[in-house]
Design a protein around this motif. Sequence first.
Motif, mmCIF file in Angstrom:
data_model
loop_
_atom_site.group_PDB
_atom_site.id
_atom_site.type_symbol
_atom_site.label_atom_id
_atom_site.label_comp_id
_atom_site.label_asym_id
_atom_site.label_seq_id
_atom_site.Cartn_x
_atom_site.Cartn_y
_atom_site.Cartn_z
ATOM 1 N N SER A 173 0.828 -1.215 0.000
ATOM 2 C CA SER A 173 0.000 0.000 0.000
ATOM 3 C C SER A 173 0.860 1.261 0.000
ATOM 4 O O SER A 173 0.579 2.214 -0.740
ATOM 5 N N LEU A 174 1.900 1.281 0.828
ATOM 6 C CA LEU A 174 2.776 2.454 0.901
ATOM 7 C C LEU A 174 3.465 2.705 -0.437
ATOM 8 O O LEU A 174 3.449 3.837 -0.949
ATOM 9 N N SER A 175 4.053 1.669 -1.023
ATOM 10 C CA SER A 175 4.762 1.862 -2.293
ATOM 11 C C SER A 175 3.787 2.242 -3.406
ATOM 12 O O SER A 175 4.102 3.080 -4.256
ATOM 13 N N GLY A 176 2.592 1.661 -3.394
ATOM 14 C CA GLY A 176 1.566 2.031 -4.378
ATOM 15 C C GLY A 176 1.133 3.474 -4.215
ATOM 16 O O GLY A 176 1.004 4.222 -5.197
ATOM 17 N N PHE A 177 0.925 3.878 -2.971
ATOM 18 C CA PHE A 177 0.534 5.262 -2.688
ATOM 19 C C PHE A 177 1.622 6.228 -3.157
ATOM 20 O O PHE A 177 1.327 7.239 -3.811
ATOM 21 N N LEU A 178 2.862 5.943 -2.819
ATOM 22 C CA LEU A 178 3.962 6.847 -3.187
ATOM 23 C C LEU A 178 4.134 6.948 -4.708
ATOM 24 O O LEU A 178 4.268 8.051 -5.247
ATOM 25 N N ILE A 179 4.133 5.826 -5.411
ATOM 26 C CA ILE A 179 4.361 5.884 -6.866
ATOM 27 C C ILE A 179 3.166 6.526 -7.569
ATOM 28 O O ILE A 179 3.347 7.285 -8.533
ATOM 29 N N LEU A 180 1.956 6.264 -7.090
ATOM 30 C CA LEU A 180 0.793 6.902 -7.715
ATOM 31 C C LEU A 180 0.754 8.397 -7.419
ATOM 32 O O LEU A 180 0.330 9.190 -8.268
ATOM 33 N N THR A 181 1.223 8.792 -6.244
ATOM 34 C CA THR A 181 1.338 10.223 -5.941
ATOM 35 C C THR A 181 2.342 10.870 -6.880
ATOM 36 O O THR A 181 2.089 11.941 -7.453
ATOM 37 N N SER A 182 3.475 10.219 -7.059
ATOM 38 C CA SER A 182 4.501 10.730 -7.969
ATOM 39 C C SER A 182 3.955 10.838 -9.395
ATOM 40 O O SER A 182 4.121 11.868 -10.055
ATOM 41 N N LEU A 183 3.306 9.786 -9.851
ATOM 42 C CA LEU A 183 2.749 9.784 -11.211
ATOM 43 C C LEU A 183 1.678 10.857 -11.373
ATOM 44 O O LEU A 183 1.644 11.568 -12.383
#
Length: 179
Positions: A85-95
Motif C-alpha cells: 500500500s505504501l509503495s503504491g501510494f507513493l508511486i501513484l502520488t509521484s505519477l
Amino acid sequence: MNRDMESWCNAVADNVNELGRQMQKFQRFQQNYEIDKQIEAMQQLNEKLASNAISYTNLILAAGYAGYLTFWATLSGKVPAWLFSLSGFLILTSLTLFICWEITKMVWGAIHMRRVSKLLAGQKGPQIVAQYQAAYASYQKKTNIVWVFFLVPTVVTGLGAAFALIGFFALNLWKLTFS
C-alpha cells in the motif's frame, strides 16, 4: 590659387576622415550584428537542446512508471500489505504529480500563446521578434520557478516508493544470506 588648393585639400581630407569614421561605425555595427546573430543562434540551439532533453526525460519517466507499476502489480501477496500500500501510494502520488505538471504546462502554454498572439497581432517589423522573445523568456522563467514545486515532490515520492521496495528486498536478501 594656393589657398584654393589648400582649401580643396582640407575638404578632401575632411571627407576622407568622415568616410573613415563612417566605416568604423559600420564595422562596429557589423560586428554587433554578427554577435547578435551568434547569440540568437546559440539561444535557438539551447532551446532545441532543452526541448530534446525534456522529451527524453518524459520518455524515460513514462517507461520508469510503466515498469515500476508492472513490477509493483506482481507483488500483491508477496510483500506485507502495508508495504504494498505504501509503495503504491507513493508511486501513484509521484505519477499524479507528474501528470498534473504536464497538464498545467500544456494549459499554461496554450494560454501564453493565445496572449502573445493577441499582443503581437497586426504588428510588423523587427520589434515583433524582440517582443516575442521577451514574452517567451518571461514564460520560461515563470515555468522554471513553478516546475521546481512539482519536481521535488514527484521525485521524492517516486524514489520513496522505489527505496521502500528496495529496502524490503535488501533486508530479505540479508536475512536469507546470513540466517
